[in-house]
Design a protein around this motif. Structure first.
Motif, PDB file in Angstrom:
ATOM      1  N   ASP A 107       0.853  -1.186   0.000  1.00 20.00           N
ATOM      2  CA  ASP A 107       0.000   0.000   0.000  1.00 20.00           C
ATOM      3  C   ASP A 107       0.894   1.243   0.000  1.00 20.00           C
ATOM      4  O   ASP A 107       1.656   1.473   0.943  1.00 20.00           O
ATOM      5  CB  ASP A 107      -0.894  -0.016   1.239  1.00 20.00           C
TER       6      ASP A 107
ATOM      7  N   THR B  63      -0.523   4.349  -0.771  1.00 24.19           N
ATOM      8  CA  THR B  63      -1.468   5.468  -0.805  1.00 24.19           C
ATOM      9  C   THR B  63      -0.985   6.673  -0.012  1.00 24.19           C
ATOM     10  O   THR B  63      -0.984   7.803  -0.526  1.00 24.19           O
ATOM     11  CB  THR B  63      -2.847   5.024  -0.269  1.00 24.19           C
TER      12      THR B  63
ATOM     13  N   THR C 259      -4.812  -0.188  -8.272  1.00 26.65           N
ATOM     14  CA  THR C 259      -5.586   0.069  -7.062  1.00 26.65           C
ATOM     15  C   THR C 259      -6.281  -1.215  -6.636  1.00 26.65           C
ATOM     16  O   THR C 259      -6.529  -2.107  -7.442  1.00 26.65           O
ATOM     17  CB  THR C 259      -6.664   1.161  -7.271  1.00 26.65           C
TER      18      THR C 259
ATOM     19  N   GLU D 103      -8.657  -2.843  -2.854  1.00 30.96           N
ATOM     20  CA  GLU D 103      -8.960  -2.727  -1.428  1.00 30.96           C
ATOM     21  C   GLU D 103      -7.838  -3.475  -0.718  1.00 30.96           C
ATOM     22  O   GLU D 103      -7.713  -4.689  -0.851  1.00 30.96           O
ATOM     23  CB  GLU D 103     -10.311  -3.355  -1.088  1.00 30.96           C
ATOM     24  N   TYR D 104      -7.017  -2.737   0.004  1.00 35.58           N
ATOM     25  CA  TYR D 104      -5.827  -3.336   0.604  1.00 35.58           C
ATOM     26  C   TYR D 104      -6.187  -3.979   1.943  1.00 35.58           C
ATOM     27  O   TYR D 104      -6.018  -3.407   3.011  1.00 35.58           O
ATOM     28  CB  TYR D 104      -4.731  -2.283   0.772  1.00 35.58           C
ATOM     29  N   GLU D 105      -6.707  -5.187   1.856  1.00 36.26           N
ATOM     30  CA  GLU D 105      -6.975  -5.988   3.050  1.00 36.26           C
ATOM     31  C   GLU D 105      -6.443  -7.387   2.751  1.00 36.26           C
ATOM     32  O   GLU D 105      -6.366  -7.788   1.590  1.00 36.26           O
ATOM     33  CB  GLU D 105      -8.454  -5.959   3.442  1.00 36.26           C
TER      34      GLU D 105
ATOM     35  N   VAL E  18      -5.743  -9.110  -1.018  1.00 32.13           N
ATOM     36  CA  VAL E  18      -4.349  -9.176  -1.462  1.00 32.13           C
ATOM     37  C   VAL E  18      -3.987 -10.621  -1.803  1.00 32.13           C
ATOM     38  O   VAL E  18      -3.380 -10.887  -2.848  1.00 32.13           O
ATOM     39  CB  VAL E  18      -3.396  -8.577  -0.402  1.00 32.13           C
TER      40      VAL E  18
ATOM     41  N   GLN F 231     -10.623   1.989  -1.547  1.00 29.33           N
ATOM     42  CA  GLN F 231      -9.647   1.936  -2.638  1.00 29.33           C
ATOM     43  C   GLN F 231      -8.303   2.508  -2.211  1.00 29.33           C
ATOM     44  O   GLN F 231      -8.238   3.649  -1.761  1.00 29.33           O
ATOM     45  CB  GLN F 231     -10.196   2.714  -3.833  1.00 29.33           C
ATOM     46  N   GLN F 232      -7.256   1.710  -2.371  1.00 29.02           N
ATOM     47  CA  GLN F 232      -5.907   2.176  -2.097  1.00 29.02           C
ATOM     48  C   GLN F 232      -5.044   2.025  -3.359  1.00 29.02           C
ATOM     49  O   GLN F 232      -5.326   1.199  -4.222  1.00 29.02           O
ATOM     50  CB  GLN F 232      -5.252   1.381  -0.950  1.00 29.02           C
TER      51      GLN F 232
ATOM     52  N   VAL G 252      -1.634   0.787  -4.892  1.00 28.40           N
ATOM     53  CA  VAL G 252      -0.663  -0.231  -4.504  1.00 28.40           C
ATOM     54  C   VAL G 252       0.438  -0.393  -5.542  1.00 28.40           C
ATOM     55  O   VAL G 252       0.225  -0.228  -6.741  1.00 28.40           O
ATOM     56  CB  VAL G 252      -1.321  -1.609  -4.237  1.00 28.40           C
TER      57      VAL G 252
END
Length: 139
Positions: free
Chosen positions: A20, A22, A52, A54-56, A60, A116-117, A119
């Motif tokens: 991430d 961001t 991009t 969702e960085y969870e 991932v 949204q991140q 990456v």
């Protein structure tokens, strides 16, 4: 049109690494002082990419697993036969994902979605030090 440019570095680990970036990108956007325009985020190298997600942890892992299915690390790649470095799949994945993304800058902020991140996806088969370029163009 005025332009602001900055870089920052990220160290990656082996295989497909998703980081991430961001906050690093948004820090540079804030430093630019621009209110409206575009933000380009680019990573140099033929085995790195920017996208991009969702960085969870679950998403991932899903991304990494999906990328491994698209270009399996153990498959035959002519690049490996020529160079013997075992990262032919890395080049394929990075080419598919792309080295950069462009984001709008509206009223001093990048309007990312709630989950949204931004990456860095390092697809190489060994640790790397990646330089990420952030270029803000606008006013």
């Amino acid at each position: 049109m005025p332009t602001y440019h900055a870089t920052f570095e990220q160290r990656t680990s082996v295989e497909i690494d998703v980081l991430d970036i961001t906050s690093d990108v948004l820090d540079q956007v804030a430093k630019s002082g621009f209110q409206n325009g575009q933000v380009c985020v680019f990573v140099g190298g033929s085995t790195g990419s920017v996208t991009t997600i969702e960085y969870e942890p679950g998403v991932v892992r899903d991304l990494v697993r999906s990328l491994e299915q698209i270009a399996p690390p153990k498959a035959h790649y002519d690049h490996d036969a020529a160079w013997g470095d075992g990262n032919g799949y890395s080049h394929v994945l990075a080419a598919l994902l792309g080295p950069s993304r462009v984001f709008p800058l509206v009223d001093g902020r990048v309007p990312l979605g709630t989950w949204q991140q931004i990456v860095l996806v390092d697809c190489d088969n060994k640790p790397r030090r990646r330089t990420i370029h952030v270029q803000v163009t606008g006013e």
